[in-house]
Design a protein around this motif. Structure first.
Motif, PDB file in Angstrom:
ATOM      1  N   SER A 120       0.887  -1.272  -0.041  1.00 50.19           N
ATOM      2  CA  SER A 120       0.014   0.141  -0.123  1.00 50.19           C
ATOM      3  C   SER A 120       0.940   1.155  -0.041  1.00 50.19           C
ATOM      4  N   CYS A 121       0.393   2.529  -0.124  1.00 49.56           N
ATOM      5  CA  CYS A 121       0.931   3.521  -0.134  1.00 49.56           C
ATOM      6  C   CYS A 121       1.572   3.869   1.195  1.00 49.56           C
ATOM      7  N   PRO A 122       2.774   4.496   1.606  1.00 48.47           N
ATOM      8  CA  PRO A 122       3.569   4.644   2.547  1.00 48.47           C
ATOM      9  C   PRO A 122       3.049   5.690   3.358  1.00 48.47           C
ATOM     10  N   ASP A 123       2.195   6.776   2.658  1.00 45.05           N
ATOM     11  CA  ASP A 123       1.742   8.114   3.458  1.00 45.05           C
ATOM     12  C   ASP A 123       0.181   7.553   4.090  1.00 45.05           C
ATOM     13  N   TRP A 124       0.324   7.904   5.448  1.00 43.86           N
ATOM     14  CA  TRP A 124      -0.919   7.306   6.229  1.00 43.86           C
ATOM     15  C   TRP A 124      -1.951   8.486   6.125  1.00 43.86           C
ATOM     16  N   ASN A 125      -1.561   9.640   5.480  1.00 43.89           N
ATOM     17  CA  ASN A 125      -2.890  10.376   5.443  1.00 43.89           C
ATOM     18  C   ASN A 125      -3.258  10.267   3.773  1.00 43.89           C
ATOM     19  N   CYS A 126      -2.752   9.522   3.000  1.00 44.65           N
ATOM     20  CA  CYS A 126      -3.208   9.470   1.768  1.00 44.65           C
ATOM     21  C   CYS A 126      -4.588   8.771   1.581  1.00 44.65           C
ATOM     22  N   MET A 375      -6.290   3.468  12.569  1.00 46.64           N
ATOM     23  CA  MET A 375      -5.419   4.949  12.670  1.00 46.64           C
ATOM     24  C   MET A 375      -5.007   5.383  13.607  1.00 46.64           C
ATOM     25  N   ASN A 376      -5.477   5.244  14.995  1.00 42.89           N
ATOM     26  CA  ASN A 376      -4.818   5.635  16.261  1.00 42.89           C
ATOM     27  C   ASN A 376      -3.362   4.933  16.471  1.00 42.89           C
ATOM     28  N   GLN A 377      -3.583   3.436  16.134  1.00 42.86           N
ATOM     29  CA  GLN A 377      -2.228   2.637  16.510  1.00 42.86           C
ATOM     30  C   GLN A 377      -1.305   2.695  15.136  1.00 42.86           C
ATOM     31  N   LYS A 378      -1.861   3.325  14.104  1.00 38.92           N
ATOM     32  CA  LYS A 378      -1.154   3.429  12.948  1.00 38.92           C
ATOM     33  C   LYS A 378      -0.608   1.871  12.619  1.00 38.92           C
ATOM     34  N   LYS A 379      -1.617   1.185  12.284  1.00 42.06           N
ATOM     35  CA  LYS A 379      -1.438  -0.342  11.938  1.00 42.06           C
ATOM     36  C   LYS A 379      -2.641  -0.665  10.838  1.00 42.06           C
ATOM     37  N   GLU A 380      -2.013  -1.665  10.148  1.00 36.76           N
ATOM     38  CA  GLU A 380      -2.943  -2.117   9.047  1.00 36.76           C
ATOM     39  C   GLU A 380      -2.663  -3.753   8.704  1.00 36.76           C
ATOM     40  N   TRP A 381      -3.540  -4.357   8.581  1.00 35.25           N
ATOM     41  CA  TRP A 381      -3.171  -5.782   8.444  1.00 35.25           C
ATOM     42  C   TRP A 381      -4.360  -6.516   7.482  1.00 35.25           C
ATOM     43  N   LEU A 382      -4.092  -7.776   7.258  1.00 30.30           N
ATOM     44  CA  LEU A 382      -5.101  -8.434   6.375  1.00 30.30           C
ATOM     45  C   LEU A 382      -5.365  -9.650   7.107  1.00 30.30           C
ATOM     46  N   SER A 383      -6.641 -10.332   7.289  1.00 32.22           N
ATOM     47  CA  SER A 383      -7.096 -11.372   7.784  1.00 32.22           C
ATOM     48  C   SER A 383      -7.994 -12.180   6.689  1.00 32.22           C
ATOM     49  N   TYR A 384      -8.284 -13.318   7.213  1.00 30.09           N
ATOM     50  CA  TYR A 384      -9.294 -14.088   6.448  1.00 30.09           C
ATOM     51  C   TYR A 384     -10.766 -13.934   7.043  1.00 30.09           C
ATOM     52  N   SER A 385     -11.106 -13.101   8.222  1.00 30.30           N
ATOM     53  CA  SER A 385     -12.198 -12.859   8.801  1.00 30.30           C
ATOM     54  C   SER A 385     -12.324 -11.383   9.034  1.00 30.30           C
ATOM     55  N   ILE A 386     -13.533 -11.051   9.204  1.00 27.14           N
ATOM     56  CA  ILE A 386     -13.925  -9.654   9.534  1.00 27.14           C
ATOM     57  C   ILE A 386     -13.184  -9.271  11.037  1.00 27.14           C
ATOM     58  N   LYS A 388     -12.865  -8.999  15.382  1.00 31.79           N
ATOM     59  CA  LYS A 388     -13.579  -8.422  16.054  1.00 31.79           C
ATOM     60  C   LYS A 388     -12.844  -7.346  16.637  1.00 31.79           C
ATOM     61  N   LYS A 389     -11.569  -7.090  15.936  1.00 34.34           N
ATOM     62  CA  LYS A 389     -10.767  -5.896  16.502  1.00 34.34           C
ATOM     63  C   LYS A 389     -11.369  -4.582  15.922  1.00 34.34           C
ATOM     64  N   SER A 390     -10.971  -3.589  16.777  1.00 33.68           N
ATOM     65  CA  SER A 390     -11.611  -2.198  16.265  1.00 33.68           C
ATOM     66  C   SER A 390     -10.748  -1.659  15.057  1.00 33.68           C
ATOM     67  N   GLY A 391     -11.207  -0.830  14.480  1.00 29.69           N
ATOM     68  CA  GLY A 391     -10.569  -0.126  13.381  1.00 29.69           C
ATOM     69  C   GLY A 391     -11.557  -0.129  12.044  1.00 29.69           C
ATOM     70  N   TRP A 392     -11.016   0.085  10.988  1.00 31.59           N
ATOM     71  CA  TRP A 392     -11.736   0.177   9.997  1.00 31.59           C
ATOM     72  C   TRP A 392     -11.500  -1.064   9.058  1.00 31.59           C
ATOM     73  N   VAL A 393     -12.502  -1.742   8.374  1.00 28.11           N
ATOM     74  CA  VAL A 393     -12.297  -2.964   7.771  1.00 28.11           C
ATOM     75  C   VAL A 393     -12.920  -2.830   6.306  1.00 28.11           C
ATOM     76  N   GLY A 394     -11.929  -3.356   5.473  1.00 30.76           N
ATOM     77  CA  GLY A 394     -12.479  -3.227   3.992  1.00 30.76           C
ATOM     78  C   GLY A 394     -12.376  -4.659   3.342  1.00 30.76           C
ATOM     79  N   GLU A 395     -13.188  -4.824   2.425  1.00 28.67           N
ATOM     80  CA  GLU A 395     -13.047  -6.108   1.828  1.00 28.67           C
ATOM     81  C   GLU A 395     -12.143  -6.236   0.567  1.00 28.67           C
ATOM     82  N   MET A 396     -11.358  -7.211   0.433  1.00 26.28           N
ATOM     83  CA  MET A 396     -10.165  -7.370  -0.604  1.00 26.28           C
ATOM     84  C   MET A 396     -10.991  -8.068  -1.713  1.00 26.28           C
TER      85      MET A 396
END
Ligand code: ZN
Length: 497
Positions: A120-126, A375-386, A388-396
């Motif tokens: 992904s893009c290295p810029d968190w604000n992008c 965004m708070n923890q500046k973390k992003e990751w992929l997983s095979y399930s939705i 229960k963690k907080s944050g924003w979730v998008g579908e690949m």
């Protein structure tokens, strides 16, 4: 390198020595799940892993599954200019299963998935960082904002660890009995006689018990045998040395019962032209456009269980039919981790983005991979399930908008074993010349391929190396069709004169 992780499975096998036949094997749920995972493998994955496993060992006896291996090879040789993008081509050569998340948790995952890195893009604000994230294998690219997409987004590995004592498909506490022809029943003491009957066993006289160990190689042998033999366990356990050359190959039989028969009138038809040797009605090749070729390549994305579902568990792969039917007939909901996983194995979806826009086959999709961002923890990751963690979730989604795998206005030549090549006059002429067929002995027949014919070609491709001839029943069809010279033949004639 193939992942042979030294896994071993213990099987207790009941053998009738007199008849040199395996009656059944008692296996734990780990092994039963590996066997069930065969149904989750896309046909392209099966062609690929068998090629990879056996191809290096002995190049003189390649493992060809019907016409699927030649379909796969034709695709890998096809210039990338003919497919939508290198990425779309890799989607077919390394098809993703909607069970990838589950299969990673198995004691042995033979699907050999690609190690994937997404960027992904290295810029968190992008604001484009997610929507324009580079997909599998597509590592070069610039974000809309102008920065290089070089920040890798990893899979949350904690998700792929096996959870506690629960199984992946079936519950851990159950063991299973598997018959020689791959019927599978839960191993329960009650109803012993009925259980044997369900396995097709009427006589246990003179039977003796043997302990057998299966490792990675034996599981691959079992996959191969399950696609080629009606007695895979006997083949493997009692005739081990003969297994590579003495398979009784399954013959294609034309009988077909279409589950979705009533829908066939509503779907579209594809037109192809068969170029046939007049004197013996033998198919030389077919001319097809991108529609039909796209349809053929889509075979590679369909899991074996999906094929069973499409064909009403009436393929020519009798052992796989039996395994598939066992799910509905013998393995009650209570033996599954959840009823939903049972339903998914029986009617598997393709990962989102895998069904071509114009597909003739009734296939459906589901989201299999999710993108998470905090965004708070500046973390992003992929997983095979939705999750229960907080944050924003998008579908690949594995494509950018619905599109076909093959593009353009090109014509293709498809030979009987489903090898696809771009069509051009010179190559066509040289084929006819090589076969020493005079143009006067060539005729052309136009055929409409609807759902019925499409399913029939799919069925033939599993066991026949003449998938078009068998699937379209060309021999009986041509007896009815009148001969006529076509524009194509006339053009040939002009070139010759
Ligand atoms: Zn950006």
């Amino acid at each position: 390198m193939f992942l042979d992780n030294g896994v071993e499975f213990s099987l207790k096998v009941l053998i009738n020595k007199e008849k040199n036949k395996v009656l059944f094997a008692e296996v734990d749920s780990d092994f039963a799940e590996v066997l069930l995972s065969f149904l989750t493998l896309p046909l392209g994955t099966i062609a690929r892993v068998l090629k990879k496993h056996y191809g290096d060992k002995d190049a003189t006896t390649p493992v060809n599954i019907g016409s699927l291996t030649t379909l796969y090879d034709g695709l890998s040789n096809l210039e990338s200019i003919n497919v939508q993008s290198p990425f779309r081509k890799s989607m077919l050569l390394y098809p993703v299963s909607s069970f990838e998340g589950e299969c990673r948790k198995l004691k042995l995952d033979i699907s050999d998935p690609l190690t994937v890195t997404y960027f992904s893009c290295p810029d968190w604000n992008c604001t484009h960082r997610w929507s324009k994230m580079a997909m599998r294998g597509d590592t070069t690219g610039t974000c809309v904002c102008g920065k290089m997409k070089n920040k890798s987004v990893c899979l949350d590995e904690s998700e792929t660890a096996v959870h506690g004592s629960g199984g992946v498909f079936t519950i851990k506490t159950t063991s299973f009995l598997i018959s020689d022809d791959l019927r599978m029943v839960p191993n329960v003491a009650v109803g012993f006689v009925q259980t044997l009957r369900n396995l097709g066993i009427t006589d246990t006289k003179g039977a003796e018990l043997r302990n057998v160990t299966f490792g990675f190689n034996e599981v691959m042998d079992l996959l191969k045998a399950s696609l080629m033999s009606r007695t895979p366990l006997t083949d493997l356990i009692l005739n081990k040395t003969k297994v590579y050359d003495d398979f009784v190959r399954l013959k294609y039989d034309a009988g077909i019962s279409f589950q979705e028969k009533e829908k066939s009138e509503a779907t579209k038809k594809m037109n192809i032209r068969l170029v046939v040797k007049k004197s013996n009605n033998k198919l030389l090749f077919a001319q097809a456009d991108d529609d039909f070729v796209d349809f053929l390549f889509s075979f590679l994305t369909i899991p074996l269980g999906g094929v069973e579902c499409l064909l009403g568990s009436n393929t020519c792969l009798k052992s796989i039919d039996n395994l598939y039917k066992s799910i509905a007939d013998f393995i009650d909901d209570k033996y599954w981790v959840s009823p939903s996983i049972k339903n998914r194995v029986m009617k598997p979806n393709l990962p989102k983005g895998y069904v071509s826009e114009g597909t003739i086959l009734p296939l459906s999709e589901q989201v299999t991979l999710y993108y998470h961002r905090d965004m708070n923890q500046k973390k992003e990751w992929l997983s095979y399930s939705i999750g229960k963690k907080s944050g924003w979730v998008g579908e690949m989604v594995f494509s950018r908008g619905q599109e076909n795998f093959v593009r353009g206005t090109k014509m293709y030549m498809v030979i009987d074993d489903l090898t696809v090549t771009p069509m051009c006059m010179t190559s066509t002429l040289s084929i006819l010349k090589k076969m020493e067929i005079p143009l006067s002995d060539v005729k052309e027949v136009e055929v409409h391929v609807g759902l019925q014919e499409a399913l029939s070609i799919l069925k033939a491709s599993l066991t026949s190396t003449s998938a078009l001839t068998d699937g379209l029943k060309i021999n009986s069809m041509l007896k009815k069709k009148p001969n006529h010279a076509s524009a194509f033949i006339r053009r040939f004639a002009q070139l010759f004169n």
